[in-house]
Design an enzyme around this catalytic site. Structure first.
Site, PDB file in Angstrom:
ATOM      1  N   ASP A  25       0.857  -1.188   0.000  1.00  0.00           N
ATOM      2  CA  ASP A  25       0.000   0.000   0.000  1.00  0.00           C
ATOM      3  C   ASP A  25       0.891   1.236   0.000  1.00  0.00           C
ATOM      4  OD1 ASP A  25      -3.171   0.737   1.153  1.00  0.00           O
ATOM      5  OD2 ASP A  25      -1.600   2.270   1.143  1.00  0.00           O
ATOM      6  N   ASP A 135      -3.674   2.342  -5.309  1.00  0.00           N
ATOM      7  CA  ASP A 135      -2.401   2.344  -4.561  1.00  0.00           C
ATOM      8  C   ASP A 135      -2.197   1.095  -3.715  1.00  0.00           C
ATOM      9  OD1 ASP A 135      -3.925   2.726  -2.198  1.00  0.00           O
ATOM     10  OD2 ASP A 135      -2.348   3.987  -1.360  1.00  0.00           O
ATOM     11  N   GLU A 136      -2.856   0.007  -4.097  1.00  0.00           N
ATOM     12  CA  GLU A 136      -2.856  -1.156  -3.199  1.00  0.00           C
ATOM     13  C   GLU A 136      -2.940  -2.454  -4.004  1.00  0.00           C
ATOM     14  OE1 GLU A 136      -6.069  -2.607   0.146  1.00  0.00           O
ATOM     15  OE2 GLU A 136      -6.426  -0.801  -0.994  1.00  0.00           O
TER      16      GLU A 136
END
Ligand code: DCP
Ligand code: MG
Length: 408
Positions: A25, A135-136
């Site tokens: 993340d 973002d993960e």
């Protein structure tokens, strides 16, 4: 369990073992992207607003840099409220001093382009990747590392993302997706947390209720009424008590609190390669046995490709020598094909280079996959020396613990 493998005797694949799941993340992602575009924002409070126009006070905070968070600014807060805590800077970031923030509007297209580059780096490190948001991502890294090397693996992953894209990631490694996600959040920003299978229960025990996926403020206060202060307390509750209060969700909460959960990373779309690998025991010094293992793996990989309707242009092997030196060799042919005996003979030829060396692990991979084309006639590539080449990528794997791009 892959049926095509279970039917082949003598092959132990990592499917039999506990899987190693990695959750990545990015830290204050939108703000980190803004800093890439404008490096003078490094080290100063940055606030990215959704629905925010420069100079205005509308919109909500999408994210705030860690410097801005110290002023109580957080995601989903109205920009007007953020401005009360941290007035808009009227100076250039270079002249920054004092309690002011640098406000920027969201630019999703730019963030997406950065996200794609991060995903490219991550994809080269995992046998399967599931992108959960911009973002993960979850990565299955069972074949790329081992528990005792997981910290070095995560550290290299972070360094590579930083070097190649310029943003920092927090990484968690654990036996399940749920625990890996809690782990990546545990030490943010720039975090690195590895929770080996034997440590899962003790790691979760002391954590606050809100760290458990699916527990928001309402559920947390109900759990507190039931006498729970930590995730460990939830794990101790009799499951029927939770089921009575929350129904099926209660049973799920109980399982999560005990660290149980899925370890399957279901990739989106078609895989980039298919591979099988296997640790060697007694036979590590017996090259005839090593060859036989590689032949079995080649057969398993070809069967797996056939199951998936995949043809391939590249056949590769991976050889791990003690203690953890990874070498890969591969050969690319002129056109896509699906032929178990050619996978086997190519893998064995590539293995010849390692004759009589001590080998602790071997793998076979097919890549350059093609899920659509009909098989090209054999003559279009077989025996065509110009169309096939050996690619020696061992230099990439020189130092110990270096990750392999073997299982893309
Ligand atoms: N985001 C958003 N609105 C929210 C939460 C997040 O628009 N309510 C966006 C902005 C974030 C991105 O999604 O940059 C990723 O969300 P995260 O929850 O991972 O938050 P950050 O990456 O910003 O911070 P952290 O360092 O806590 O991961
Ligand atoms: Mg994030």
């Amino acid at each position: 369990m892959d049926e095509s493998v279970s039917t082949l005797p003598g092959i132990q694949t990592s499917d039999d073992d506990e899987r190693i799941i990695c959750h990545v993340d990015m830290d204050c992602f939108y703000a980190a992207c803004e800093r890439l575009r404008d490096p003078s924002l490094e080290g100063v409070p940055v606030i990215v607003g959704m629905g925010y126009e420069p100079g205005d006070d509308g919109g909500v905070v999408a994210t705030a840099s860690y410097e801005a968070r110290e002023y109580g600014i957080e995601s989903a807060q109205p920009i007007s409220e953020a401005l009360d805590n941290l007035p808009r800077a009227s100076v250039m970031p270079d002249d920054f001093s004092g309690s002011v923030g640098f406000y920027r509007p969201v630019d999703l297209e730019f963030y997406r382009s950065i996200s794609d580059r991060v995903i490219d780096v991550l994809s080269s490190k995992a046998s399967a990747i599931r992108v959960a948001s911009l973002d993960e991502a979850y990565l299955d890294v069972t074949d790329a590392t081992e528990w005792e090397h997981a910290t070095a693996f995560a550290s290299e992953l972070k360094t590579e993302v930083l070097d190649e894209v310029g943003v920092t990631a927090s990484v968690g490694i654990a036996p399940t997706r749920g625990v890996a996600k809690i782990a990546s959040d545990h030490d943010k920003p720039d975090g690195l947390t590895v929770i080996e299978p034997s440590r899962v229960r003790s790691f979760l025990e002391e954590l606050p209720l809100e760290d458990l996926h699916g527990v928001g403020p309402v559920t947390a206060s109900t759990l507190r009424e039931m006498g729970c202060d930590t995730i460990g307390d939830v794990a101790e509750l009799p499951p029927p008590a939770l089921a009575e209060r929350f129904g099926d969700r209660g049973r799920e909460l109980a399982a999560r609190a005990r660290g149980e959960g899925s370890d399957i990373v279901e990739p989106q779309g078609d895989p980039k390669s298919l591979s099988r690998e296997s640790s060697l025991g007694e036979e590590r010094d017996d090259f005839v046995a090593v060859r036989s293992r590689v032949a079995d793996l080649a057969e398993a990989v070809a069967a797996r490709a056939e199951d998936k309707g995949a043809q391939y242009r590249t056949v590769g092997i991976k050889v791990v020598k003690p203690p953890f030196d990874i070498h890969t060799r591969e050969r690319t042919f002129g056109g896509p094909f699906a032929d178990a005996s050619l996978v086997e003979s190519t893998a064995l030829e590539l293995l010849d280079e390692f004759t009589d060396e001590a080998i602790r692990k071997v793998g076979v991979r097919v890549s350059n996959l093609d899920f659509a084309a009909d098989q090209a006639p054999l003559e279009t590539w077989s025996g065509d020396e110009d169309a096939s080449k050996d690619t020696d990528v061992s230099m990439e794997f020189e130092h110990q613990g270096r990750l392999t791009d073997f299982e893309q």
